[in-house]
Design an enzyme around this catalytic site. Structure first.
Site, PDB file in Angstrom:
ATOM      1  N   CYS A 266       0.866  -1.187   0.000  1.00 26.16           N
ATOM      2  CA  CYS A 266       0.000   0.000   0.000  1.00 26.16           C
ATOM      3  C   CYS A 266       0.901   1.236   0.000  1.00 26.16           C
ATOM      4  CB  CYS A 266      -0.963   0.006   1.182  1.00 26.16           C
ATOM      5  SG  CYS A 266      -2.022  -1.433   1.226  1.00 26.16           S
TER       6      CYS A 266
ATOM      7  N   GLY B 137       5.624   8.249   0.101  1.00 27.94           N
ATOM      8  CA  GLY B 137       6.498   8.863   1.111  1.00 27.94           C
ATOM      9  C   GLY B 137       7.379   7.827   1.802  1.00 27.94           C
TER      10      GLY B 137
ATOM     11  N   CYS C  79      -3.130   5.534   9.513  1.00 29.50           N
ATOM     12  CA  CYS C  79      -3.277   6.939   9.923  1.00 29.50           C
ATOM     13  C   CYS C  79      -4.681   7.118  10.503  1.00 29.50           C
ATOM     14  CB  CYS C  79      -3.008   7.882   8.760  1.00 29.50           C
ATOM     15  SG  CYS C  79      -3.993   7.537   7.291  1.00 29.50           S
TER      16      CYS C  79
HETATM   17  C1  LIG Z   1      -2.533   5.009   3.621  1.00 32.52           C
HETATM   18  S1  LIG Z   1      -2.385   4.979   1.900  1.00 32.52           S
HETATM   19  C2  LIG Z   1      -0.676   4.607   1.704  1.00 32.52           C
HETATM   20  C3  LIG Z   1       0.283   5.753   1.932  1.00 32.52           C
HETATM   21  C4  LIG Z   1       1.703   5.429   1.512  1.00 32.52           C
HETATM   22  N1  LIG Z   1       2.211   4.249   2.172  1.00 32.52           N
HETATM   23  C5  LIG Z   1       2.687   6.565   1.753  1.00 32.52           C
HETATM   24  O1  LIG Z   1       3.422   6.558   2.725  1.00 32.52           O
HETATM   25  O2  LIG Z   1       2.736   7.499   0.928  1.00 32.52           O
HETATM   26  C6  LIG Z   1      -3.168   3.444   1.542  1.00 32.52           C
HETATM   27  C7  LIG Z   1      -2.976   2.953   0.105  1.00 32.52           C
HETATM   28  O3  LIG Z   1      -3.527   1.628   0.047  1.00 32.52           O
HETATM   29  C8  LIG Z   1      -3.912   1.400  -1.291  1.00 32.52           C
HETATM   30  N2  LIG Z   1      -4.768   0.193  -1.285  1.00 32.52           N
HETATM   31  C9  LIG Z   1      -6.042   0.085  -0.844  1.00 32.52           C
HETATM   32  N3  LIG Z   1      -6.456  -1.191  -0.964  1.00 32.52           N
HETATM   33  C10 LIG Z   1      -5.425  -1.914  -1.469  1.00 32.52           C
HETATM   34  C11 LIG Z   1      -5.228  -3.272  -1.825  1.00 32.52           C
HETATM   35  N4  LIG Z   1      -6.218  -4.185  -1.666  1.00 32.52           N
HETATM   36  N5  LIG Z   1      -4.039  -3.637  -2.318  1.00 32.52           N
HETATM   37  C12 LIG Z   1      -3.053  -2.749  -2.500  1.00 32.52           C
HETATM   38  N6  LIG Z   1      -3.171  -1.429  -2.185  1.00 32.52           N
HETATM   39  C13 LIG Z   1      -4.335  -1.022  -1.676  1.00 32.52           C
HETATM   40  C14 LIG Z   1      -4.567   2.701  -1.708  1.00 32.52           C
HETATM   41  O4  LIG Z   1      -4.557   2.851  -3.102  1.00 32.52           O
HETATM   42  C15 LIG Z   1      -3.675   3.730  -0.991  1.00 32.52           C
HETATM   43  O5  LIG Z   1      -2.727   4.253  -1.882  1.00 32.52           O
END
Ligand SMILES: C[S@@+](CC[C@H](N)C(=O)[O-])C[C@H]1O[C@@H](n2cnc3c(N)ncnc32)[C@H](O)[C@@H]1O
Length: 430
Positions: free
Chosen positions: A246, A251, A360
């Protein structure tokens, strides 16, 4: 409802766009990043785009106060667009905006909106009254509260005093935090910021991010100080294979890559993953990017960072649209997905390896409770408390199961931090 703006005219265009954003968030339950991503501000010049977003976000932070002040000047609430223009004007006037400019611009916004043009006199009259008696009354009003659907569960978890402190942090907004690629002191000197106890760089009045020294050369990236701690818990080493699950917008990918580890970054959103590539290109860092559902990903890694999808309730300082656009109905599905992801990631971790789980979120169900339950499901899982020995991390932030609970009201005097939960888990054996 206001139409998407089409032209720029100083002050009026930015405010017209801000009213449009407010209409969409408060009327349609849409989120700011979704609106901006869909091109809502594309026809504006960059400075007006930034101004429109700032005005809309400031209005959402002060919405409760604005509505209280407007209540005595309105016999019945006007159409949403007019109400939002009045809310925006009230917030601007009560936060030091020059009466003449604010009132005229918002009268122009409504005068040029065919469906509401006849109410321009009302906007003029009400905002002139607010300009006179609003600022003093504003200062005496309580700090705006979270809506009940969110305040209830958070008050149950943290108590009413803490919720009040969190709401004060939300109302105060957030400074800009940067993570330096190599040298925080040098970045702080270049952008006129300070180095926080945990090593992030904080800039109080940043202005346009892309204009800051070191942006074009990729010396840093924008990342909240709390968010930056997850990779500190993971403590990646050069040469290790690390799964960043994810990953977008990247970042944490950049933090891991900067350590010299071999990163595989996975996210199921191609659009968001494109931003990871942009960020890597700008900073000259490298990672293998995979667009896929994390639950189907395979491989075996030395260490894993799982930054699971969550309610994002820890980021309301930066995203005050969230409590207005959401209603909590997605909490259950997110909590279920998080536990499935923990279980699947555990199968991708080498024996002896470590995994950091973070969200978060301010909800214990997306943090402390997830880890307590995961420990019950996996006999070979242990919490690694030693991972929390990080400069600047307050021992009071450590939870009973051995994770870190970070809250927006921490570091209040220095400008707060996002709400986060994180824990480092060791896979026994190996
Ligand atoms: C909290 S954000 C991640 C922030 C990132 N780690 C950063 O530090 O910039 C959560 C991410 O999970 C992704 N996501 C949601 N469901 C997912 C899945 N089943 N498999 C992979 N990614 C997923 C979303 O697209 C989103 O970009």
């Amino acid at each position: 409802m206001a139409k998407p703006p089409t032209a720029s005219d100083t002050g009026v265009a930015a405010r017209r766009s801000a009213v449009y954003l407010l209409d969409q968030i408060l009327g349609q339950g849409r989120l700011m990043p979704e609106l901006v991503g869909a091109g809502a501000l594309d026809r504006l010049p960059a400075d007006d785009r930034a101004r429109a977003q700032r005005l809309a976000l400031d209005t959402l932070r002060g919405l409760e106060r604005a509505d209280r002040l407007l209540h005595k000047h309105l016999r019945k609430p006007p159409a949403l667009t007019v109400r939002n223009a009045l809310r925006l004007g009230t917030v601007e006037l009560c936060q030091g905006g020059a009466a003449h400019g604010v009132v005229n611009a918002l009268v122009d916004v409504i005068a040029s909106d065919r469906r509401n043009a006849k109410l321009k006199g009302l906007v003029n009259a009400v905002l002139r009254k607010i300009a006179t008696d609003g600022p003093e009354a504003w200062a005496a009003l309580r700090v705006p509260r979270l809506p009940k659907w969110l305040r209830g569960p958070l008050a149950d978890a943290w108590g009413s005093e803490t919720i009040a402190a969190i709401e004060a942090a939300h109302f105060a907004g957030a400074p800009l935090d940067l993570t330096a690629k190599t040298d925080p002191q040098a970045v702080a000197a270049a952008v006129n910021g300070i180095v926080l106890p945990t090593g992030s760089v904080r800039v109080a009045d940043a202005g346009q991010v892309t204009a800051l020294a070191g942006y074009a050369t990729g010396d840093w990236w924008v990342q909240d100080a709390a968010a930056a701690l997850a990779v500190r818990l993971l403590s990646p080493k050069a040469g290790e294979t690390i799964l960043d699950m994810c990953a977008a917008p990247g970042g944490k990918t950049m933090q891991i890559a900067a350590s010299g580890a071999q990163v595989t970054a996975v996210d199921d959103s191609a659009t968001r993953m494109a931003r990871v590539q942009d960020n890597l290109d700008r900073t000259g860092l490298k990672a293998d990017l995979v667009v896929a559902d994390g639950l189907t990903h395979s491989g075996l890694y030395d260490a894993i960072l799982l930054d699971a999808p969550c309610s994002a309730t820890g980021t309301i300082r930066r995203h005050p649209d969230l409590p207005f656009a959401k209603d909590g109905s997605e909490f259950g599905a997110l909590i279920e997905l998080q536990s499935q992801m923990i279980d699947h990631m555990w199968t991708l971790l080498k024996p002896g390896g470590r995994m950091v789980f973070c969200t978060c979120s301010l909800l214990p169900d997306e943090g402390e409770v997830q880890i307590e339950e995961a420990l019950g499901r996996h006999a070979d899982m242990q919490v690694e408390r030693a991972a929390l020995n990080i400069d600047g991390v307050d021992p009071d932030w450590v939870t009973s199961e051995g994770g870190l609970r970070l809250r927006p009201d921490y570091w209040a005097a220095q400008g707060g931090m996002d709400g986060f939960y994180m824990a480092c888990l060791r896979k026994m054996g190996g």
